[in-house]
Design a protein around this motif. Structure first.
Motif, short mmCIF file in Angstrom:
data_model
loop_
_atom_site.label_atom_id
_atom_site.label_comp_id
_atom_site.label_asym_id
_atom_site.label_seq_id
_atom_site.Cartn_x
_atom_site.Cartn_y
_atom_site.Cartn_z
N LYS A 56 24.80 -30.15 56.82
CA LYS A 56 23.51 -30.51 56.91
C LYS A 56 23.15 -31.59 58.07
O LYS A 56 22.17 -31.76 58.17
CB LYS A 56 23.10 -31.21 55.61
CG LYS A 56 22.81 -30.08 54.61
CD LYS A 56 22.25 -30.31 53.25
CE LYS A 56 22.23 -29.31 52.29
NZ LYS A 56 21.49 -27.97 52.52
N ASN A 85 23.29 -33.01 48.26
CA ASN A 85 23.67 -33.24 49.43
C ASN A 85 22.57 -33.48 50.30
O ASN A 85 22.39 -34.35 51.27
CB ASN A 85 24.79 -32.00 49.95
CG ASN A 85 25.98 -32.30 49.23
OD1 ASN A 85 26.80 -32.90 49.09
ND2 ASN A 85 26.19 -30.93 48.49
N PRO A 199 29.70 -20.70 52.62
CA PRO A 199 29.03 -20.90 51.57
C PRO A 199 27.59 -20.99 51.86
O PRO A 199 27.07 -22.09 52.23
CB PRO A 199 29.60 -22.20 51.03
CG PRO A 199 30.78 -22.40 51.58
CD PRO A 199 30.56 -21.80 52.92
N SER A 200 26.55 -20.12 51.96
CA SER A 200 25.52 -20.21 52.19
C SER A 200 24.29 -19.03 51.77
O SER A 200 25.04 -17.92 51.76
CB SER A 200 25.37 -20.43 53.72
OG SER A 200 23.84 -19.98 54.29
N GLY A 202 21.02 -19.56 52.80
CA GLY A 202 20.06 -19.79 53.82
C GLY A 202 20.18 -19.94 55.30
O GLY A 202 21.02 -18.89 55.76
N ALA A 203 19.90 -21.04 55.78
CA ALA A 203 20.09 -21.21 57.30
C ALA A 203 21.32 -20.91 57.84
O ALA A 203 21.36 -20.37 58.97
CB ALA A 203 19.67 -22.61 57.58
N TRP A 226 26.43 -19.33 46.10
CA TRP A 226 26.79 -20.88 45.38
C TRP A 226 26.01 -20.94 44.07
O TRP A 226 25.64 -22.04 43.60
CB TRP A 226 26.43 -21.98 46.37
CG TRP A 226 25.34 -21.83 47.37
CD1 TRP A 226 25.28 -21.46 48.42
CD2 TRP A 226 24.10 -22.16 46.95
NE1 TRP A 226 24.02 -21.65 49.02
CE2 TRP A 226 23.15 -22.06 47.94
CE3 TRP A 226 23.33 -22.69 45.85
CZ2 TRP A 226 21.75 -22.44 48.26
CZ3 TRP A 226 21.95 -23.21 45.67
CH2 TRP A 226 21.29 -22.91 46.84
N TYR A 295 29.91 -25.80 46.04
CA TYR A 295 29.56 -24.96 47.43
C TYR A 295 30.82 -24.29 47.91
O TYR A 295 30.91 -23.29 47.85
CB TYR A 295 28.75 -25.71 48.40
CG TYR A 295 27.25 -26.04 48.09
CD1 TYR A 295 26.49 -25.15 48.01
CD2 TYR A 295 27.21 -27.50 47.68
CE1 TYR A 295 25.20 -25.34 47.82
CE2 TYR A 295 25.75 -27.73 47.29
CZ TYR A 295 24.80 -26.69 47.07
OH TYR A 295 23.41 -27.21 46.88
N THR A 323 31.16 -26.48 54.78
CA THR A 323 30.06 -27.13 54.85
C THR A 323 29.64 -28.47 54.12
O THR A 323 28.79 -29.09 54.23
CB THR A 323 29.11 -26.08 54.08
OG1 THR A 323 29.26 -25.81 52.74
CG2 THR A 323 28.60 -24.70 54.87
N GLY A 324 30.86 -28.85 53.61
CA GLY A 324 30.88 -30.33 53.31
C GLY A 324 30.64 -30.36 51.75
O GLY A 324 31.29 -29.77 50.97
C1 LIG Z 1 27.83 -28.56 50.93
C2 LIG Z 1 26.78 -27.54 51.18
N1 LIG Z 1 27.14 -26.36 51.41
C3 LIG Z 1 26.29 -25.23 51.56
C4 LIG Z 1 24.92 -25.27 51.12
C5 LIG Z 1 24.07 -24.30 51.30
O1 LIG Z 1 23.39 -24.14 52.38
P1 LIG Z 1 22.25 -22.81 52.82
O2 LIG Z 1 20.76 -23.60 52.42
O3 LIG Z 1 22.53 -22.27 54.00
O4 LIG Z 1 22.39 -21.93 51.46
C6 LIG Z 1 24.43 -26.56 50.80
C7 LIG Z 1 23.16 -26.92 50.31
O5 LIG Z 1 22.65 -27.61 50.02
C8 LIG Z 1 25.41 -27.51 50.73
O6 LIG Z 1 25.00 -29.01 50.35
#
Ligand SMILES: Cc1ncc(COP(=O)(O)O)c(C=O)c1O
Length: 352
Positions: A56, A85, A199-200, A202-203, A226, A295, A323-324
């Protein structure tokens, strides 16, 4: 196009730089061996800097760019839960750019303030708690609440910039930039074909899928679930891609919003399964690699299951985008009733 040309095109969009980029691409041979994977490379967006990092941070560089170019002095957004997050990074990014933030979270405020919430409070975001009304769909209640807060701020003479959802078209630009980074890093390793998982819903998956097309890369890109999959996900992603296309002068993707989603699509959001805990233990115990329970742990478990079932190419190296989300590790008790690790390890057998 080349990574440099892609970067140049993205460079037309307003951006405030505060992320630590490029994030590292690290090899985890011991985790790969324990998990039976051909090769595991981890893109360390969890180390993107700014208040515990995460993908993010990339996204908010472009969000802040848009907000400041419109003269905003306060960001307004909402997060699903106390452990958001999105709220944490929003608060930190706003401060880094010298403006305020207001975040609306699903209440009530928990008695014990840990993890993401602790950081969001420390940063001094103005947190509003939303009373959850079971008769209203949460998403509508959240958007209604955000619009009300935004209108109040405007009446008070402020210039708010509203993000109605954590999924924002500017975020897609952040992941196009990530695709350019990854292309250069894989080139340096001599890898031309790879499976790229993130892990997504979305964007992230939209940006990496589009980026691979623009760069002409032979990557299999998959989003890892997720949460359960919303019925209107395809329509939402198509809208997201369309809005992102309007921000930059780039070739339109072949099927905007058409992406592959794999992994655990049956468990609800933020309810870690035994497979998630086991995957977190595997990564930690074999590689010293920390994953979060909501996630990346769930995504990693989903990736392992998909590889074992033969849905991911056998011989391709796997790039897992981390992704954290690591502050949620400290909220373990909220997410597992304090039973993990002992009870879950026993329930799931060996971590491998
Ligand atoms: C750590 C982490 N990974 C993945 C995601 C998911 O991202 P996306 O919006 O691409 O689905 C998030 C969204 O909140 C997030 O905080």
């Amino acid at each position: 196009m080349s990574p440099g040309q892609l970067r140049e095109a993205i460079g037309a969009a307003p951006r405030v730089r505060f992320a630590t980029l490029p994030t590292a691409l690290e090899d985890y041979p011991l985790v790969a061996e324990a998990a039976g994977l051909p090769r595991l490379l981890v893109k360390r967006d969890d180390q993107a800097g700014l208040a515990f990092g995460g993908s993010k941070v990339r996204i908010f560089e472009f969000v802040l760019g848009q907000a400041l170019s419109r003269g905003a002095d306060v960001l307004v957004t909402g997060g699903g839960a106390a452990q958001s997050n999105h709220a944490r990074v929003c608060a930190a990014a706003a401060r880094r750019a010298g403006i305020d933030s207001v975040v609306l979270l699903r209440g009530p405020r928990p008695d014990s303030v840990t993890g993401n919430l602790l950081i969001t409070e420390l940063i001094g975001a103005d947190i509003h708690w939303m009373a959850t009304d079971p008769t209203m769909l949460d998403r509508y209640a959240l958007v209604a609440g955000l619009r009300r807060i935004t209108a109040e701020l405007a009446r008070a003479g402020r210039t708010p910039f509203l993000l109605e959802s954590s999924v924002h078209p500017a975020g897609v630009l952040g992941y196009l930039d990530e695709a350019a980074e990854l292309a250069e890093q894989l080139d340096a390793l001599g890898i031309d074909r790879a499976t790229v998982v993130i892990p997504s819903l979305g964007a992230g998956v939209v940006g990496l899928t589009w980026g691979a097309q623009l760069l002409g890369r032979d990557w299999d890109v998959h989003g890892l679930a997720w949460s359960t999959i919303p019925e209107d996900l395809d329509a939402r992603l198509r809208q997201l891609a369309t809005d992102a296309i309007a921000l930059v002068d780039l070739d339109v993707p072949a099927n905007p919003g058409s992406v592959s989603i794999l992994g655990d699509t049956t468990s609800p959001y933020a309810v870690p399964s035994p497979a998630t805990w086991a995957a977190m233990e595997l990564a930690a115990m074999r590689g010293g690699l920390l994953l979060d329970p909501v996630y990346t742990g769930r995504g990693f478990a989903g990736m392992l299951a998909e590889y074992r079932s033969g849905r991911l190419a056998r011989e391709r190296p796997i790039v897992f985008v981390h992704t954290g989300g690591l502050p949620a590790l400290f909220a373990r008790d909220e997410l597992s009733d304090g039973r993990w690790p002992a009870a879950n390890t026993a329930a799931s057998g060996t971590a491998a």
